[in-house]
Design a protein around this motif. Structure first.
Motif, PDB file in Angstrom:
ATOM      1  N   LYS A   2     -12.557 -31.197  31.811  1.00  0.00           N
ATOM      2  CA  LYS A   2     -13.317 -29.947  31.718  1.00  0.00           C
ATOM      3  C   LYS A   2     -12.839 -29.122  30.528  1.00  0.00           C
ATOM      4  N   ASP A   3     -13.796 -28.575  29.771  1.00  0.00           N
ATOM      5  CA  ASP A   3     -13.467 -27.734  28.621  1.00  0.00           C
ATOM      6  C   ASP A   3     -13.198 -26.312  29.113  1.00  0.00           C
ATOM      7  N   SER A   4     -11.963 -25.826  28.935  1.00  0.00           N
ATOM      8  CA  SER A   4     -11.582 -24.493  29.420  1.00  0.00           C
ATOM      9  C   SER A   4     -12.276 -23.379  28.652  1.00  0.00           C
ATOM     10  N   SER A   5     -12.878 -23.702  27.494  1.00  0.00           N
ATOM     11  CA  SER A   5     -13.584 -22.683  26.702  1.00  0.00           C
ATOM     12  C   SER A   5     -14.700 -22.049  27.507  1.00  0.00           C
ATOM     13  N   SER A 230     -31.658 -21.978  31.048  1.00  0.00           N
ATOM     14  CA  SER A 230     -30.875 -23.162  30.690  1.00  0.00           C
ATOM     15  C   SER A 230     -30.953 -23.349  29.180  1.00  0.00           C
ATOM     16  N   PHE A 231     -29.780 -23.380  28.542  1.00  0.00           N
ATOM     17  CA  PHE A 231     -29.717 -23.548  27.097  1.00  0.00           C
ATOM     18  C   PHE A 231     -28.750 -24.683  26.778  1.00  0.00           C
ATOM     19  N   LEU A 232     -29.250 -25.728  26.153  1.00  0.00           N
ATOM     20  CA  LEU A 232     -28.462 -26.931  25.847  1.00  0.00           C
ATOM     21  C   LEU A 232     -27.835 -27.526  27.119  1.00  0.00           C
ATOM     22  N   GLY A 233     -28.572 -27.421  28.223  1.00  0.00           N
ATOM     23  CA  GLY A 233     -28.132 -28.054  29.460  1.00  0.00           C
ATOM     24  C   GLY A 233     -27.191 -27.246  30.313  1.00  0.00           C
ATOM     25  N   ARG A 234     -26.960 -25.964  29.967  1.00  0.00           N
ATOM     26  CA  ARG A 234     -26.056 -25.116  30.750  1.00  0.00           C
ATOM     27  C   ARG A 234     -26.642 -23.701  30.803  1.00  0.00           C
ATOM     28  N   GLU A 235     -26.507 -23.040  31.931  1.00  0.00           N
ATOM     29  CA  GLU A 235     -27.079 -21.696  32.077  1.00  0.00           C
ATOM     30  C   GLU A 235     -26.425 -20.691  31.132  1.00  0.00           C
ATOM     31  N   ALA A 236     -27.280 -19.910  30.462  1.00  0.00           N
ATOM     32  CA  ALA A 236     -26.809 -18.890  29.520  1.00  0.00           C
ATOM     33  C   ALA A 236     -27.623 -17.618  29.727  1.00  0.00           C
ATOM     34  N   TYR A 316     -23.853 -19.473  14.667  1.00  0.00           N
ATOM     35  CA  TYR A 316     -22.828 -18.485  14.310  1.00  0.00           C
ATOM     36  C   TYR A 316     -22.463 -17.551  15.459  1.00  0.00           C
ATOM     37  N   ASN A 317     -22.589 -18.024  16.676  1.00  0.00           N
ATOM     38  CA  ASN A 317     -22.122 -17.281  17.843  1.00  0.00           C
ATOM     39  C   ASN A 317     -20.751 -17.834  18.231  1.00  0.00           C
ATOM     40  N   PHE A 318     -19.703 -17.220  17.691  1.00  0.00           N
ATOM     41  CA  PHE A 318     -18.355 -17.725  17.934  1.00  0.00           C
ATOM     42  C   PHE A 318     -17.724 -17.048  19.155  1.00  0.00           C
ATOM     43  N   PHE A 319     -18.314 -17.327  20.296  1.00  0.00           N
ATOM     44  CA  PHE A 319     -17.802 -16.849  21.590  1.00  0.00           C
ATOM     45  C   PHE A 319     -18.371 -17.783  22.646  1.00  0.00           C
ATOM     46  N   ASN A 320     -17.947 -17.630  23.883  1.00  0.00           N
ATOM     47  CA  ASN A 320     -18.459 -18.488  24.953  1.00  0.00           C
ATOM     48  C   ASN A 320     -19.877 -18.054  25.294  1.00  0.00           C
ATOM     49  N   PHE A 321     -20.854 -18.729  24.719  1.00  0.00           N
ATOM     50  CA  PHE A 321     -22.242 -18.352  24.902  1.00  0.00           C
ATOM     51  C   PHE A 321     -22.696 -18.524  26.346  1.00  0.00           C
ATOM     52  N   TRP A 322     -21.976 -19.351  27.106  1.00  0.00           N
ATOM     53  CA  TRP A 322     -22.377 -19.670  28.476  1.00  0.00           C
ATOM     54  C   TRP A 322     -21.551 -18.910  29.516  1.00  0.00           C
ATOM     55  N   SER A 323     -20.885 -17.824  29.081  1.00  0.00           N
ATOM     56  CA  SER A 323     -20.044 -17.070  30.019  1.00  0.00           C
ATOM     57  C   SER A 323     -20.913 -16.341  31.035  1.00  0.00           C
TER      58      SER A 323
END
Length: 323
Positions: A2-5, A230-236, A316-323
């Motif tokens: 699992k990616d902790s990001s 759903s964005f790129l397969g994960r909820e955002a 250029y969104n350098f943060f956890n877009f799926w938080s």
């Protein structure tokens, strides 16, 4: 593994800037005014190395985004996970934005597509206004470089107004003001958005302006007012307020993406894509508003996914877009 990001819940507005002053930007501005652009572009490499080393969050979230994109495309895109390529692309984008404001991006470097640009031009010719829904994928300010071209096609000078957070990009905003003192008069500050802002937007609508807004960052003050997709397969989460604006002023929405053809520092060329939303807010009643907004946001997310796949390093969104 699992990616902790993806466990990071920090809002994008709380991410700390690697550079606390606009002095480096002023140096770049001086160089752009004094030297050929191609020569100035070479400094993108040391800038990118600086961010790669000192901006750990940018490095971490660039890799997390690319891994998610690879999962979404079954390992096809990107061909290689490279935080450096994405950060290098971002450094070049910052310089390109300043070039656009200096009038140094010639139109022969921009390619229009056989899409809905003709429909937008015909709309503007009538003196009517429209919403351009952009994102932090690619360079949304390429429309600035096209202003003379749009003026020629439309037979009038079309005002371009950008809704953006001026506090979060304070250093960059200050530098752009030095390039063009009128910059702040063409920007509506999203961080203080309220009823007065809507009055300003309505005034610009009456002038037949293009209203440019980014549909991929949630509000600083209304963090719970979001649309989940759903964005790129994960909820955002996406901003509700940005998609509410066309519903309130009854304007057509055009999705705009300004993308660099390839990661080249020498005479880079750009593709501008304009695709009209199928949602017609002109016939949106108050009771239907929520459904119209949801549908428009859904269309935007689909376009965003498409251009992430086509141009994987121009995110250029350098943060956890799926938080």
């Amino acid at each position: 593994m699992k990616d902790s990001s993806f466990d990071d819940k920090t809002h994008w507005s709380e991410e700390k800037e690697a550079i606390k002053t606009n002095k480096p930007l002023k140096i770049i501005l001086f160089l752009l005014k004094s030297l050929p652009s191609a020569l100035v572009h070479t400094i993108c490499y040391p800038i990118a190395f600086f961010y790669l080393i000192f901006a750990s969050h940018a490095r971490k979230f660039a890799r997390a985004y690319q891994k998610q994109l690879r999962e979404f495309t079954n390992g096809k895109v990107p061909h290689r996970i490279s935080a450096f390529k994405q950060i290098l692309s971002f450094a070049l984008c910052l310089i390109e934005k300043m070039e656009g404001w200096l009038g140094k991006v010639s139109f022969d470097r921009i390619s229009m597509q056989d899409d809905d640009i003709k429909d937008l031009v015909e709309h503007l010719k009538k003196g009517e206004s429209a919403i351009l829904m952009a994102s932090h994928s690619g360079n949304m300010e390429l429309m600035r470089s096209m202003q003379d071209y749009v003026t020629k096609l439309c037979g009038r000078k079309v005002p371009v107004v950008i809704i953006m957070d001026m506090q979060m990009s304070e250093n960059f905003t200050q530098t752009l003001k030095e390039i063009n003192p009128e910059y702040s008069t063409n920007v509506i500050d999203a961080s203080t958005f309220g009823p007065e802002s809507m009055i300003l937007i309505q005034e610009q609508v009456e002038k037949g302006a293009l209203i440019v807004a980014a549909g991929d960052r949630t509000s600083i003050h209304n963090r719970d007012k979001v649309i989940t997709k759903s964005f790129l397969g994960r909820e955002a989460k996406f901003p509700y307020g940005v998609f509410l604006i066309p519903a309130l002023v009854k304007l057509p929405v055009y999705f705009m993406f300004g993308m660099r053809e390839k990661l080249s520092i020498f005479n880079p060329k750009y593709n501008i894509y304009i695709e009209k939303s199928k949602v017609d807010f002109a016939y949106c009643s108050r009771s239907e508003r929520g459904a119209f907004i949801e549908k428009c946001c859904g269309e935007f997310v689909e376009k965003l996914e498409k251009f992430c796949v086509l141009y994987p390093y121009q995110w250029y969104n350098f943060f956890n877009f799926w938080s």
